[in-house]
Design a protein around this motif. Sequence first.
Motif, PDB file in Angstrom:
ATOM      1  N   ALA A 223      45.710  23.485  26.198  1.00  0.00           N
ATOM      2  CA  ALA A 223      45.384  24.904  26.355  1.00  0.00           C
ATOM      3  C   ALA A 223      43.897  25.056  26.626  1.00  0.00           C
ATOM      4  N   ALA A 224      43.562  25.987  27.500  1.00  0.00           N
ATOM      5  CA  ALA A 224      42.157  26.236  27.844  1.00  0.00           C
ATOM      6  C   ALA A 224      41.980  27.711  28.164  1.00  0.00           C
ATOM      7  N   LEU A 225      40.728  28.153  28.150  1.00  0.00           N
ATOM      8  CA  LEU A 225      40.386  29.535  28.472  1.00  0.00           C
ATOM      9  C   LEU A 225      39.465  29.574  29.688  1.00  0.00           C
ATOM     10  N   GLY A 226      39.599  30.636  30.459  1.00  0.00           N
ATOM     11  CA  GLY A 226      38.685  30.911  31.561  1.00  0.00           C
ATOM     12  C   GLY A 226      38.391  32.393  31.627  1.00  0.00           C
ATOM     13  N   TYR A 227      37.390  32.764  32.419  1.00  0.00           N
ATOM     14  CA  TYR A 227      37.037  34.178  32.563  1.00  0.00           C
ATOM     15  C   TYR A 227      37.003  34.507  34.043  1.00  0.00           C
ATOM     16  N   SER A 228      37.799  35.487  34.427  1.00  0.00           N
ATOM     17  CA  SER A 228      37.874  35.935  35.814  1.00  0.00           C
ATOM     18  C   SER A 228      37.173  37.283  35.939  1.00  0.00           C
ATOM     19  N   SER A 229      36.164  37.348  36.811  1.00  0.00           N
ATOM     20  CA  SER A 229      35.326  38.553  36.890  1.00  0.00           C
ATOM     21  C   SER A 229      35.252  39.100  38.305  1.00  0.00           C
ATOM     22  N   SER A 230      35.005  40.394  38.387  1.00  0.00           N
ATOM     23  CA  SER A 230      34.711  41.038  39.672  1.00  0.00           C
ATOM     24  C   SER A 230      33.305  40.697  40.143  1.00  0.00           C
ATOM     25  N   ASP A 236      35.319  32.635  37.825  1.00  0.00           N
ATOM     26  CA  ASP A 236      36.434  32.768  38.768  1.00  0.00           C
ATOM     27  C   ASP A 236      37.778  32.486  38.102  1.00  0.00           C
ATOM     28  N   GLY A 237      37.787  32.397  36.764  1.00  0.00           N
ATOM     29  CA  GLY A 237      39.030  32.168  36.041  1.00  0.00           C
ATOM     30  C   GLY A 237      39.302  30.726  35.714  1.00  0.00           C
ATOM     31  N   ALA A 238      38.507  29.802  36.242  1.00  0.00           N
ATOM     32  CA  ALA A 238      38.712  28.382  35.972  1.00  0.00           C
ATOM     33  C   ALA A 238      38.445  28.083  34.495  1.00  0.00           C
ATOM     34  N   VAL A 268      33.512  54.785  46.965  1.00  0.00           N
ATOM     35  CA  VAL A 268      33.479  56.201  47.368  1.00  0.00           C
ATOM     36  C   VAL A 268      34.804  56.591  48.017  1.00  0.00           C
ATOM     37  N   ASP A 269      35.339  55.708  48.849  1.00  0.00           N
ATOM     38  CA  ASP A 269      36.608  56.008  49.515  1.00  0.00           C
ATOM     39  C   ASP A 269      37.758  56.135  48.512  1.00  0.00           C
ATOM     40  N   ARG A 270      37.732  55.305  47.484  1.00  0.00           N
ATOM     41  CA  ARG A 270      38.847  55.284  46.524  1.00  0.00           C
ATOM     42  C   ARG A 270      38.586  56.129  45.285  1.00  0.00           C
ATOM     43  N   GLY A 271      37.336  56.531  45.074  1.00  0.00           N
ATOM     44  CA  GLY A 271      37.020  57.407  43.953  1.00  0.00           C
ATOM     45  C   GLY A 271      37.101  56.739  42.602  1.00  0.00           C
ATOM     46  N   VAL A 272      36.801  55.438  42.535  1.00  0.00           N
ATOM     47  CA  VAL A 272      36.889  54.711  41.267  1.00  0.00           C
ATOM     48  C   VAL A 272      35.932  53.520  41.296  1.00  0.00           C
ATOM     49  N   THR A 273      35.443  53.135  40.119  1.00  0.00           N
ATOM     50  CA  THR A 273      34.533  51.993  39.992  1.00  0.00           C
ATOM     51  C   THR A 273      35.328  50.698  40.088  1.00  0.00           C
ATOM     52  N   LEU A 274      34.981  49.855  41.061  1.00  0.00           N
ATOM     53  CA  LEU A 274      35.748  48.651  41.347  1.00  0.00           C
ATOM     54  C   LEU A 274      35.105  47.380  40.814  1.00  0.00           C
ATOM     55  N   VAL A 275      33.891  47.501  40.284  1.00  0.00           N
ATOM     56  CA  VAL A 275      33.154  46.316  39.842  1.00  0.00           C
ATOM     57  C   VAL A 275      32.663  46.535  38.413  1.00  0.00           C
ATOM     58  N   GLY A 276      32.819  45.512  37.572  1.00  0.00           N
ATOM     59  CA  GLY A 276      32.312  45.605  36.206  1.00  0.00           C
ATOM     60  C   GLY A 276      33.246  44.943  35.217  1.00  0.00           C
ATOM     61  N   PRO A 277      32.828  44.826  33.963  1.00  0.00           N
ATOM     62  CA  PRO A 277      33.646  44.178  32.935  1.00  0.00           C
ATOM     63  C   PRO A 277      35.019  44.814  32.740  1.00  0.00           C
ATOM     64  N   HIS A 278      35.145  46.094  33.071  1.00  0.00           N
ATOM     65  CA  HIS A 278      36.427  46.784  32.899  1.00  0.00           C
ATOM     66  C   HIS A 278      37.480  46.309  33.902  1.00  0.00           C
ATOM     67  N   ARG A 279      37.081  45.485  34.889  1.00  0.00           N
ATOM     68  CA  ARG A 279      38.025  44.969  35.884  1.00  0.00           C
ATOM     69  C   ARG A 279      38.337  43.482  35.649  1.00  0.00           C
ATOM     70  N   ASP A 280      37.777  42.899  34.612  1.00  0.00           N
ATOM     71  CA  ASP A 280      37.848  41.453  34.412  1.00  0.00           C
ATOM     72  C   ASP A 280      39.064  41.049  33.583  1.00  0.00           C
ATOM     73  N   ASP A 281      39.227  39.735  33.432  1.00  0.00           N
ATOM     74  CA  ASP A 281      40.389  39.228  32.686  1.00  0.00           C
ATOM     75  C   ASP A 281      40.025  37.919  31.988  1.00  0.00           C
ATOM     76  N   LEU A 282      40.594  37.732  30.807  1.00  0.00           N
ATOM     77  CA  LEU A 282      40.572  36.449  30.127  1.00  0.00           C
ATOM     78  C   LEU A 282      41.782  35.665  30.617  1.00  0.00           C
ATOM     79  N   VAL A 283      41.543  34.476  31.160  1.00  0.00           N
ATOM     80  CA  VAL A 283      42.625  33.675  31.729  1.00  0.00           C
ATOM     81  C   VAL A 283      43.002  32.572  30.749  1.00  0.00           C
ATOM     82  N   LEU A 284      44.287  32.514  30.405  1.00  0.00           N
ATOM     83  CA  LEU A 284      44.810  31.497  29.502  1.00  0.00           C
ATOM     84  C   LEU A 284      45.468  30.406  30.344  1.00  0.00           C
ATOM     85  N   HIS A 285      44.987  29.189  30.210  1.00  0.00           N
ATOM     86  CA  HIS A 285      45.516  28.068  30.974  1.00  0.00           C
ATOM     87  C   HIS A 285      46.352  27.162  30.077  1.00  0.00           C
TER      88      HIS A 285
END
Length: 399
Positions: A223-230, A236-238, A268-285
Amino acid sequence: MYLRHLQVGHFRSWESADLALTPGPTVLVGRNGQGKTNLVEAVGYLATLGSHRVSADAPLVRHGASQAVVRAALRRDDRELLVEVEINPGRANRVRVNRAPLPRPRELLGLVRTVLFAPEDLALVRGDPAERRRFLDDLLVSRTPRLAGVRSDYDRVLKQRNALLKTAKLARGNALATLDVWDGHLTELGGQLLAARLQLVADLAPYVAESYAGVAGPGADRAALGYSSSVPLAGDGAPVDPARVLPGAEELAAALRERVAERRKDEVDRGVTLVGPHRDDLVLHLGPAPAKGYASHGESWSFALAVKLACFALLRADGDDPILVLDDVFAELDSGRRAALAEVARSAEQTLITAAVAEDVPAVLLGTRVQIADGQARILPGEPTEESAATGEAGVDGG
């Protein structure tokens, strides 16, 4: 650290409950629907100011009541503290420590530390990224309470920035100028949050690998952990590379600013923040593949359990045993996983366990038993509690 006494008023199904507690394992036994999980949920609320079962406070207040109260006597080293939370849906909650009000409820965070393992924790493996982000941030705050302010400020800025983005496409000039100001706040706070998360994942990963090996047994995948970020710099989740030098908050904030600028038109086109910690994920390998989508049911249970055992080991390594809360999980585990969990649970300074039947719980953990039935919590005859030894009583009833 352990709770010596727990009281709740108008919390969930309980009109009131008043329960003496001791170090070591305590098992709350009762049929489903009797309120045993509600009591450990109240303990968890003192630690996180939230519930592991619902996202809002309103369901925590008993039907017909305007507020709920959770109060506990906490022993830390040679000190005793009285902590109390008033839960007021739709209004500000109130927190007191030794009867003195705290200016902000979040100042309570870090005082009571718990590690909870419950059936809902399968969502760590199988659920959405939001589940894993919440897990990371709750653990962050438990270790470093000041980060509660960073997390709260980031969420506030994100909300304001999203509101502005919804109008920016039409307003253009003034809105876009104002957006630059919010970009600065977002990237500064986001850099701090990213740096803290990356360090946490690096600290937690070895404990997860060790715990999973112990739970799953010989021959299991690693088992391993990675972090995938915007933000590419953040990960990159590795799987975590222990030799990697982690970027600092300022470096991450700069990378975040650059990425925000690149995605400005899309935002601006989509009306939402697309970059930041709120878009990230903890990846379980698990071995060569991500656990989500590839792990079997048994492997998913093992991974979820390993993550929680790793949290306990990490907080213990920080110098203070957290309270271990095991909510109705032994019935879901096979004998090997039960044994691994019981070994950690018996070593904890305090473990609170819920079960529908006592036979589901390993015998080594059946120290103090509390019967939950008909709106009462009654300590069953057996080992005397700290208070009953002094008073001659068998326990304290709850209503």
